[in-house]
Design an enzyme around this catalytic site. Sequence first.
Site, PDB file in Angstrom:
ATOM      1  N   ARG A 167      60.338  29.512  23.743  1.00 21.44           N
ATOM      2  CA  ARG A 167      61.055  30.374  22.779  1.00 21.44           C
ATOM      3  C   ARG A 167      61.379  29.647  21.468  1.00 21.44           C
ATOM      4  O   ARG A 167      62.427  29.899  20.868  1.00 21.44           O
ATOM      5  CB  ARG A 167      62.360  30.914  23.372  1.00 21.44           C
ATOM      6  CG  ARG A 167      62.169  31.893  24.512  1.00 21.44           C
ATOM      7  CD  ARG A 167      61.838  33.276  23.973  1.00 21.44           C
ATOM      8  NE  ARG A 167      61.701  34.239  25.053  1.00 21.44           N
ATOM      9  CZ  ARG A 167      62.657  35.082  25.436  1.00 21.44           C
ATOM     10  NH1 ARG A 167      63.809  35.115  24.818  1.00 21.44           N
ATOM     11  NH2 ARG A 167      62.438  35.912  26.412  1.00 21.44           N
TER      12      ARG A 167
ATOM     13  N   ARG B 133      65.713  33.712  17.726  1.00 15.15           N
ATOM     14  CA  ARG B 133      66.934  34.073  16.997  1.00 15.15           C
ATOM     15  C   ARG B 133      67.829  32.909  16.598  1.00 15.15           C
ATOM     16  O   ARG B 133      68.712  33.076  15.766  1.00 15.15           O
ATOM     17  CB  ARG B 133      67.743  35.079  17.816  1.00 15.15           C
ATOM     18  CG  ARG B 133      67.126  36.463  17.788  1.00 15.15           C
ATOM     19  CD  ARG B 133      67.774  37.366  18.803  1.00 15.15           C
ATOM     20  NE  ARG B 133      67.504  36.839  20.124  1.00 15.15           N
ATOM     21  CZ  ARG B 133      67.937  37.381  21.262  1.00 15.15           C
ATOM     22  NH1 ARG B 133      68.690  38.440  21.240  1.00 15.15           N
ATOM     23  NH2 ARG B 133      67.627  36.842  22.417  1.00 15.15           N
TER      24      ARG B 133
ATOM     25  N   ARG C 299      62.589  39.159  11.069  1.00 15.55           N
ATOM     26  CA  ARG C 299      62.761  40.324  11.935  1.00 15.55           C
ATOM     27  C   ARG C 299      63.395  41.472  11.155  1.00 15.55           C
ATOM     28  O   ARG C 299      63.001  42.629  11.312  1.00 15.55           O
ATOM     29  CB  ARG C 299      63.618  39.989  13.153  1.00 15.55           C
ATOM     30  CG  ARG C 299      63.495  41.059  14.214  1.00 15.55           C
ATOM     31  CD  ARG C 299      64.349  40.782  15.419  1.00 15.55           C
ATOM     32  NE  ARG C 299      65.759  40.664  15.049  1.00 15.55           N
ATOM     33  CZ  ARG C 299      66.744  40.545  15.927  1.00 15.55           C
ATOM     34  NH1 ARG C 299      66.474  40.519  17.212  1.00 15.55           N
ATOM     35  NH2 ARG C 299      67.987  40.444  15.520  1.00 15.55           N
TER      36      ARG C 299
ATOM     37  N   ASP D 147      55.200  38.862  23.454  1.00 17.25           N
ATOM     38  CA  ASP D 147      56.104  39.008  24.592  1.00 17.25           C
ATOM     39  C   ASP D 147      55.275  39.215  25.849  1.00 17.25           C
ATOM     40  O   ASP D 147      54.132  39.670  25.781  1.00 17.25           O
ATOM     41  CB  ASP D 147      57.052  40.185  24.393  1.00 17.25           C
ATOM     42  CG  ASP D 147      58.262  40.044  25.316  1.00 17.25           C
ATOM     43  OD1 ASP D 147      59.163  39.279  24.987  1.00 17.25           O
ATOM     44  OD2 ASP D 147      58.263  40.673  26.391  1.00 17.25           O
TER      45      ASP D 147
ATOM     46  N   TYR E 260      59.932  44.053  35.904  1.00 18.76           N
ATOM     47  CA  TYR E 260      60.324  44.859  34.743  1.00 18.76           C
ATOM     48  C   TYR E 260      59.794  46.287  34.856  1.00 18.76           C
ATOM     49  O   TYR E 260      60.456  47.246  34.474  1.00 18.76           O
ATOM     50  CB  TYR E 260      59.828  44.209  33.447  1.00 18.76           C
ATOM     51  CG  TYR E 260      60.626  42.971  33.093  1.00 18.76           C
ATOM     52  CD1 TYR E 260      61.848  43.067  32.437  1.00 18.76           C
ATOM     53  CD2 TYR E 260      60.176  41.703  33.450  1.00 18.76           C
ATOM     54  CE1 TYR E 260      62.590  41.933  32.135  1.00 18.76           C
ATOM     55  CE2 TYR E 260      60.905  40.566  33.159  1.00 18.76           C
ATOM     56  CZ  TYR E 260      62.120  40.695  32.503  1.00 18.76           C
ATOM     57  OH  TYR E 260      62.861  39.574  32.215  1.00 18.76           O
TER      58      TYR E 260
HETATM   59  O1  CP3 Z   1      58.161  30.894  23.267  1.00 16.58           O
HETATM   60  C1  CP3 Z   1      57.939  31.497  22.205  1.00 16.58           C
HETATM   61  O2  CP3 Z   1      58.400  31.130  21.107  1.00 16.58           O
HETATM   62  C2  CP3 Z   1      56.987  32.669  22.231  1.00 16.58           C
HETATM   63  C3  CP3 Z   1      57.582  33.944  22.242  1.00 16.58           C
HETATM   64  C4  CP3 Z   1      58.070  34.580  23.526  1.00 16.58           C
HETATM   65  C5  CP3 Z   1      58.973  35.670  23.494  1.00 16.58           C
HETATM   66  N1  CP3 Z   1      59.120  36.137  24.751  1.00 16.58           N
HETATM   67  C6  CP3 Z   1      59.588  36.201  22.281  1.00 16.58           C
HETATM   68  C7  CP3 Z   1      60.801  37.032  22.410  1.00 16.58           C
HETATM   69  C8  CP3 Z   1      57.741  34.366  24.864  1.00 16.58           C
HETATM   70  C9  CP3 Z   1      56.852  33.288  25.472  1.00 16.58           C
HETATM   71  C10 CP3 Z   1      58.404  35.364  25.626  1.00 16.58           C
HETATM   72  C11 CP3 Z   1      58.238  35.512  27.091  1.00 16.58           C
HETATM   73  C12 CP3 Z   1      59.133  36.416  27.828  1.00 16.58           C
HETATM   74  N2  CP3 Z   1      59.580  37.650  27.461  1.00 16.58           N
HETATM   75  C13 CP3 Z   1      59.604  36.166  29.122  1.00 16.58           C
HETATM   76  C14 CP3 Z   1      59.240  34.982  29.960  1.00 16.58           C
HETATM   77  C15 CP3 Z   1      59.866  33.749  29.498  1.00 16.58           C
HETATM   78  C16 CP3 Z   1      61.269  33.563  29.899  1.00 16.58           C
HETATM   79  O3  CP3 Z   1      62.118  33.514  29.004  1.00 16.58           O
HETATM   80  O4  CP3 Z   1      61.475  33.425  31.102  1.00 16.58           O
HETATM   81  C17 CP3 Z   1      60.405  37.256  29.508  1.00 16.58           C
HETATM   82  C18 CP3 Z   1      61.138  37.410  30.826  1.00 16.58           C
HETATM   83  C19 CP3 Z   1      60.352  38.188  28.450  1.00 16.58           C
HETATM   84  C20 CP3 Z   1      60.972  39.547  28.431  1.00 16.58           C
HETATM   85  C21 CP3 Z   1      61.926  39.656  27.333  1.00 16.58           C
HETATM   86  N3  CP3 Z   1      61.594  39.710  25.996  1.00 16.58           N
HETATM   87  C22 CP3 Z   1      63.326  39.733  27.443  1.00 16.58           C
HETATM   88  C23 CP3 Z   1      64.100  39.707  28.754  1.00 16.58           C
HETATM   89  C24 CP3 Z   1      63.818  39.846  26.136  1.00 16.58           C
HETATM   90  C25 CP3 Z   1      65.220  40.063  25.723  1.00 16.58           C
HETATM   91  C26 CP3 Z   1      66.044  38.873  25.998  1.00 16.58           C
HETATM   92  C27 CP3 Z   1      66.486  38.294  24.714  1.00 16.58           C
HETATM   93  O5  CP3 Z   1      66.376  37.072  24.565  1.00 16.58           O
HETATM   94  O6  CP3 Z   1      66.977  39.066  23.891  1.00 16.58           O
HETATM   95  C28 CP3 Z   1      62.724  39.779  25.249  1.00 16.58           C
HETATM   96  C29 CP3 Z   1      62.780  39.813  23.788  1.00 16.58           C
HETATM   97  C30 CP3 Z   1      62.217  38.631  23.062  1.00 16.58           C
HETATM   98  N4  CP3 Z   1      61.027  38.051  23.318  1.00 16.58           N
HETATM   99  C31 CP3 Z   1      62.819  37.984  21.947  1.00 16.58           C
HETATM  100  C32 CP3 Z   1      61.926  36.996  21.529  1.00 16.58           C
HETATM  101  C33 CP3 Z   1      62.061  36.069  20.361  1.00 16.58           C
HETATM  102  C34 CP3 Z   1      64.142  38.348  21.312  1.00 16.58           C
HETATM  103  C35 CP3 Z   1      63.906  39.608  20.534  1.00 16.58           C
HETATM  104  C36 CP3 Z   1      64.774  39.675  19.318  1.00 16.58           C
HETATM  105  O7  CP3 Z   1      64.342  39.145  18.275  1.00 16.58           O
HETATM  106  O8  CP3 Z   1      65.833  40.265  19.432  1.00 16.58           O
END
Ligand code: CP3
Length: 356
Positions: free
Chosen positions: A27, A31, A40, A78, A155
């Site tokens: 990640r 944010r 964003r 994602d 999910y």
């Molecule tokens: O690592 C990176 O920089 C690449 C980007 C990346 C995102 N999601 C961007 C993201 C990666 C590799 C993921 C994977 C992901 N997404 C996982 C597996 C990794 C982990 O964390 O275990 C999962 C379970 C998801 C599903 C997901 N996407 C959730 C549960 C959420 C919301 C949680 C949160 O942090 O708000 C997201 C949204 C998400 N994916 C964001 C980002 C940067 C936040 C969105 C925003 O900008 O508000």
Amino acid sequence: MTDLKNDRFLRALLKQPVDVTPVWMMRQAGRYLPEYRASRAKAGDFMSLCKNAEFACEVTMQPLDRFPQLDAAILFSDILTIPDAMGQGLYFETGEGPRFKKVVSTLADIEALPIPDPQKDLGYVMNAVSTIRKELNGRVPLIGFSGSPWTLATYMVEGGSSKDFRKTKAMLYDTPQAMHLLLDKLAQSVTSYLNGQILAGAQAVQIFDTWGGNLSSAAYQEFSLAYMRKIVSGLIREHEGRKVPVILFTKNGGLWLESIADAGADALGLDWTCDLGEARRRVGHKVALQGNMDPTVLYANPEAIRTEVKRILASYGKGSGHVFNLGHGITPEVKPEHAGAFISAVHEFSGQYHQE
Ligand code: CP3
């Protein structure tokens, strides 16, 4: 195109010698960075960032520009793009995490799910990969990724995030054949999706099994690891004249490292509950290891962060085969300077472990 100026991340995944331990953060674009929040806002929302190759490229590059010592870039996207492409209607409620308009509940729902075509249905991801590769211009390797079938299934069946996975677990135990059909369709989808990313320019791939560690030991083998093994055996392992390493990351999978190491991948991602040195003694002859600092250490002061980096480097010890990372994604409240202290400490303190 294939000339990499910095390939220590790929080399460490293949346990080839390196000068210092490579580092990236799960990640790393997100944010906690003000420049990410600005992009964003410009794009409108999170999925618009993912669906527009220029925006996805812009935010992928942000952590690399801020922290030039990062040794890898990760595609900005994602894991939920696959269920979205299967027709479930992904959306994000601010502050609430992901949600689906359609939920998978019955065998008939599962039978009706299509297997997405990466070019036709996920072309925006393939475009993002090739756009980012061009922009990187060989600076560091680009990581592609996907969720594991089990993690995606949670999910899809829950309709979003869950604390206890009650619907998914009930389906697993009530109708295991239905769950196997869902996981099999997801494994096929993930295989062609990751191969699409590799052909578009991803130089390593990681499978995020975020929720595999929530299963019983027997269910983990049957419902998560078996499908990751199947995916790994179907992946393109060499492209543009170089090996394409595969990393499996099961969060809370520390009890099962030996069997995960047998799944055919090049490297395992570890969360912070494992001792890295012990993990190396258990499986280091088979796979490289990635991890595993507790991401909440980044809330502590830079001096404490540096101490923890030194401890983890010493725990792994001498030689290649370690990619430094957090044990899970960086959280939005972390100060960017603390992330910077973490990243620079890895190079600063790891040289001694790579001398003859
Ligand atoms: O690592 C990176 O920089 C690449 C980007 C990346 C995102 N999601 C961007 C993201 C990666 C590799 C993921 C994977 C992901 N997404 C996982 C597996 C990794 C982990 O964390 O275990 C999962 C379970 C998801 C599903 C997901 N996407 C959730 C549960 C959420 C919301 C949680 C949160 O942090 O708000 C997201 C949204 C998400 N994916 C964001 C980002 C940067 C936040 C969105 C925003 O900008 O508000």
